[in-house]
Design an enzyme around this catalytic site. Sequence first.
Site, PDB file in Angstrom:
ATOM      1  N   GLU A 135     -16.737  20.765 -40.607  1.00  0.00           N
ATOM      2  CA  GLU A 135     -16.587  20.800 -39.154  1.00  0.00           C
ATOM      3  C   GLU A 135     -15.743  21.997 -38.713  1.00  0.00           C
ATOM      4  O   GLU A 135     -16.028  22.618 -37.690  1.00  0.00           O
ATOM      5  CB  GLU A 135     -15.946  19.504 -38.661  1.00  0.00           C
ATOM      6  CG  GLU A 135     -16.847  18.281 -38.765  1.00  0.00           C
ATOM      7  CD  GLU A 135     -17.937  18.295 -37.709  1.00  0.00           C
ATOM      8  OE1 GLU A 135     -17.783  17.667 -36.660  1.00  0.00           O
ATOM      9  OE2 GLU A 135     -18.971  18.959 -37.951  1.00  0.00           O
ATOM     10  N   THR A 189     -21.702  23.663 -29.403  1.00  0.00           N
ATOM     11  CA  THR A 189     -20.329  23.179 -29.275  1.00  0.00           C
ATOM     12  C   THR A 189     -19.354  24.307 -28.959  1.00  0.00           C
ATOM     13  O   THR A 189     -18.463  24.156 -28.106  1.00  0.00           O
ATOM     14  CB  THR A 189     -19.905  22.469 -30.570  1.00  0.00           C
ATOM     15  OG1 THR A 189     -20.781  21.365 -30.792  1.00  0.00           O
ATOM     16  CG2 THR A 189     -18.480  21.950 -30.467  1.00  0.00           C
TER      17      THR A 189
END
Length: 316
Positions: A135, A189
């Site tokens: 991530e 994102t």
Amino acid sequence: EPTPVFSTVRTFAPATVANLGPGFDFLGCAVSGLGDYVTVSVDPSVKPGRVAISSIQRLPLDPLHNCAGISAIAALRSLGVRSVGVSIALEKGLPLGSGMGSSAASAAAAAFAVNALFGGRLSGADLVLAGLESEAKVSGRHADNIAPSILGGFVLVLGCDPLEFVPLPFPSERKLLFVLVSPEFEAPTKKMRAVLPEEIGFKEHIWNCRHAAAAVAAISSGDVAALGAAMSADRIVEPRRSPLIPGMEAVKRAAVEAGAFGCTISGAGPTAVAVTDDEAKGREIGDAMVEAFLKVGGLRAKASVQTLDRFGARVV
């Protein structure tokens, strides 16, 4: 050093809804029915201690440049595996840039598969740390997607350095349904994080803290109506992101008018998520949200009604 207990393992990791309104970067949950599959195999053609990707869709084959590969490498390193290599096949069930934890689901499934291949020695926290490495490189160092995708249910993330989290059990006798509506629109994102303010006002801070606490209380008590109200109360992140998703404000209004307890952006978007406790009502809410995306935002969208995934990543 552990030795493989299987030659091949196939795993599934569920989609997630992160933030849940005011819980930006620290509150998330896993949802049923949607997610990614990973197959990990002992592969004599791969150098010992290394990972190769044999099959993947729309993503780079270099394991250092995609979420499943990075997570698998981290899990191998945590296990101390140096004498065998493994190959990965990733089956994407989640669209990229959907706001439903696409990168986290791949990372969770990969780490879980590597761990299972070698006997399951790593803890849930170890697996979250492996996924967190992925991530950090793909979408930012936050665990509100990867933790629930691995552990299932709701998770409150208290910190990542060091990692600290609290699973939040939702009462099993209470019915909670998520209406997920995904438009044909990609919201990366990194782009959606770039619009966030570097500073916020004192009143905004107090407001969001109050409603984030209300969300945690609602989860613990199984109060779906209170959870929906808290989800709809963000005054910091969502006001900056909504204008970037065509029709989002109208979609949120349509959800509440159709009977949803609340509606917000799932993760970074563009998926919108509403909550209810009635399946028939959930389908009506989904239809209203789809219509609003088309009429106001000019975007075609698909709706699904899902439950809370209480299990997280698992061998299939």
